[in-house]
Design an enzyme around this catalytic site. Structure first.
Site, PDB file in Angstrom:
ATOM      1  N   LYS A 249       0.822  -1.214   0.000  1.00 26.94           N
ATOM      2  CA  LYS A 249       0.000   0.000   0.000  1.00 26.94           C
ATOM      3  C   LYS A 249       0.855   1.263   0.000  1.00 26.94           C
ATOM      4  O   LYS A 249       2.037   1.250   0.325  1.00 26.94           O
ATOM      5  CB  LYS A 249      -0.984  -0.023   1.181  1.00 26.94           C
ATOM      6  CG  LYS A 249      -2.157  -0.979   0.880  1.00 26.94           C
ATOM      7  CD  LYS A 249      -3.271  -0.922   1.881  1.00 26.94           C
ATOM      8  CE  LYS A 249      -4.405  -1.832   1.388  1.00 26.94           C
ATOM      9  NZ  LYS A 249      -5.496  -1.967   2.365  1.00 26.94           N
ATOM     10  N   ARG A 284      -4.014  -9.900   4.512  1.00 25.45           N
ATOM     11  CA  ARG A 284      -4.420  -9.956   3.102  1.00 25.45           C
ATOM     12  C   ARG A 284      -3.246  -9.456   2.271  1.00 25.45           C
ATOM     13  O   ARG A 284      -2.848  -8.291   2.415  1.00 25.45           O
ATOM     14  CB  ARG A 284      -5.652  -9.055   2.940  1.00 25.45           C
ATOM     15  CG  ARG A 284      -6.240  -9.009   1.567  1.00 25.45           C
ATOM     16  CD  ARG A 284      -7.432  -8.055   1.549  1.00 25.45           C
ATOM     17  NE  ARG A 284      -7.951  -7.892   0.217  1.00 25.45           N
ATOM     18  CZ  ARG A 284      -7.442  -7.088  -0.698  1.00 25.45           C
ATOM     19  NH1 ARG A 284      -6.387  -6.351  -0.420  1.00 25.45           N
ATOM     20  NH2 ARG A 284      -7.997  -7.013  -1.892  1.00 25.45           N
TER      21      ARG A 284
HETATM   22  C1  7PJ Z   1      -8.452  -4.115   1.445  1.00 19.78           C
HETATM   23  C2  7PJ Z   1      -9.551  -4.796   0.927  1.00 19.78           C
HETATM   24  C3  7PJ Z   1      -8.201  -4.176   2.858  1.00 19.78           C
HETATM   25  C4  7PJ Z   1     -10.144  -5.589   3.015  1.00 19.78           C
HETATM   26  C5  7PJ Z   1      -8.538  -3.764  -0.666  1.00 19.78           C
HETATM   27  C6  7PJ Z   1      -5.522  -2.992  -1.884  1.00 19.78           C
HETATM   28  C7  7PJ Z   1      -6.743  -2.180  -2.083  1.00 19.78           C
HETATM   29  N1  7PJ Z   1     -10.389  -5.538   1.690  1.00 19.78           N
HETATM   30  N2  7PJ Z   1      -9.586  -4.559  -0.402  1.00 19.78           N
HETATM   31  N3  7PJ Z   1      -9.086  -4.926   3.582  1.00 19.78           N
HETATM   32  N4  7PJ Z   1      -7.818  -3.491   0.432  1.00 19.78           N
HETATM   33  N5  7PJ Z   1     -10.962  -6.283   3.804  1.00 19.78           N
HETATM   34  O1  7PJ Z   1      -5.481  -4.194  -2.051  1.00 19.78           O
HETATM   35  O2  7PJ Z   1      -4.496  -2.349  -1.609  1.00 19.78           O
HETATM   36  O3  7PJ Z   1      -7.273  -3.592   3.417  1.00 19.78           O
HETATM   37  S1  7PJ Z   1      -8.218  -3.163  -2.245  1.00 19.78           S
END
Ligand code: 7PJ
Length: 312
Positions: A249, A284
């Site tokens: 990020k 994630r």
């Molecule tokens: C996240 C997400 C996160 C959850 C994205 C990226 C942007 N879902 N979807 N948490 N980020 N739950 O992957 O940088 O931090 S999209």
């Protein structure tokens, strides 16, 4: 013991005998593909973006066969859950139509489901996408809007009984990074998530199926993101399993003097390790193999023994 010294044992609060009992928040999630053990080790969720415009892997897996192949590789590398997304939510990204989102995610979910029983999460805030994804074999709803953008989403999750990820976001993806503002970001994110958990419970969603997430980078400055990551114990106090998404990020790029997304692997690993130490149950990530290895060592040191394998 004061709260701060708890920081560094909090990672295993979910395997502390004090935490056992009927409710057992943070120990297992009941998915349609079996119980997901989120105690005893940190679970890695692999990101499969089927988009032309995601900030890091956009375009790489716009082809569904390629996306599914990458998903299988992530499972091989130790991902215990995959998150499939068909709409980029990076700052300024344009929304996609329902049909287009379905066209992107469904073939990938079907293909993965044909040959694997690993839990699949669908990254969407649209009820129709979540419903079709669950019908195609998905197990978890990852809703960055915390059930707020689509009024039908809560009922779908309640009816199907699947686990749901409730994430904090200030504003909407198109404009959220323009001028994020908080009096006290940690308190406000915690209070928001507490309210969303209550609202989900009232809608008939079982508490033990609710995962919370502070939404790193979603309407937050570097200082906001760092304050949240430093004080994860304040979110842990809500008693729900905690998911953290830091992978590649922008805040990592800022710390590293404007490093591009391709130059953020080590920073992402450091952030994942810190999140795990501070109590994250699920991280994630884009880089599954590297993160699984880093967290296996992290968990082993934290536990003083080899962590549960989690089926790996
Ligand atoms: C996240 C997400 C996160 C959850 C994205 C990226 C942007 N879902 N979807 N948490 N980020 N739950 O992957 O940088 O931090 S999209």
């Amino acid at each position: 013991m004061d709260c701060r010294s708890l920081d560094f044992i909090d990672v295993n609060s979910n395997i502390d005998p004090i935490d056992s009992g009927d409710h057992q928040p943070g120990r297992v999630l009941a998915t349609r593909h079996g119980l997901m053990d989120i105690a005893g080790h940190t679970v890695v969720m692999g990101i499969v973006n089927v988009t032309p415009d995601s900030f890091y892997d956009g375009g790489k897996r716009f082809d569904s066969a390629r996306a599914a192949a990458d998903g299988f590789q992530m499972i091989e590398a130790g991902a215990e859950v995959l998150d499939i997304g068909g709409e980029s939510t990076r700052p300024g990204a344009q929304p996609v139509s329902l049909d287009e989102e379905l066209r992107r995610v469904l073939p990938v979910i079907r293909e993965l489901r044909k040959r694997s029983s690993v839990p699949i999460s669908v990254d969407t805030y649209k009820e129709a996408v979540a419903r079709a994804a669950l019908d195609a074999g998905a197990d978890i709803v990852n809703d960055i809007s915390s059930l707020r953008f689509d009024p039908a989403m809560a009922a779908l999750v309640a009816r199907t009984g699947v686990p749901v990820i409730l994430m904090h976001m200030q504003g909407v993806p198109q404009t959220m990074q323009r001028e994020p503002r908080y009096q006290n970001v940690v308190d406000e994110v915690r209070d928001f998530l507490a309210e969303r958990v209550r609202s989900a419970s009232l809608a008939g969603i079982a508490r033990e199926q609710i995962i919370i997430d502070p939404g790193i980078g979603f309407g937050k400055t570097l200082a906001h993101n760092l304050a949240l990551l430093k004080d994860l114990h304040s979110l842990k106090s809500l008693g729900q399993p905690l998911l953290i998404g830091v992978s590649r990020k922008a805040f990592i790029g800022k710390i590293l003097n404007s490093a591009a997304p391709e130059q953020r692997l080590e920073g992402s690993l450091a952030a994942a390790v810190m999140a795990a130490l501070r109590g994250a149950n699920i991280v994630r990530v884009h880089d599954v193999s590297e993160t699984v290895r880093a967290l296996r060592v992290t968990d082993a040191i934290q536990l003083g023994r080899l962590p549960d394998s989690g089926g790996r």
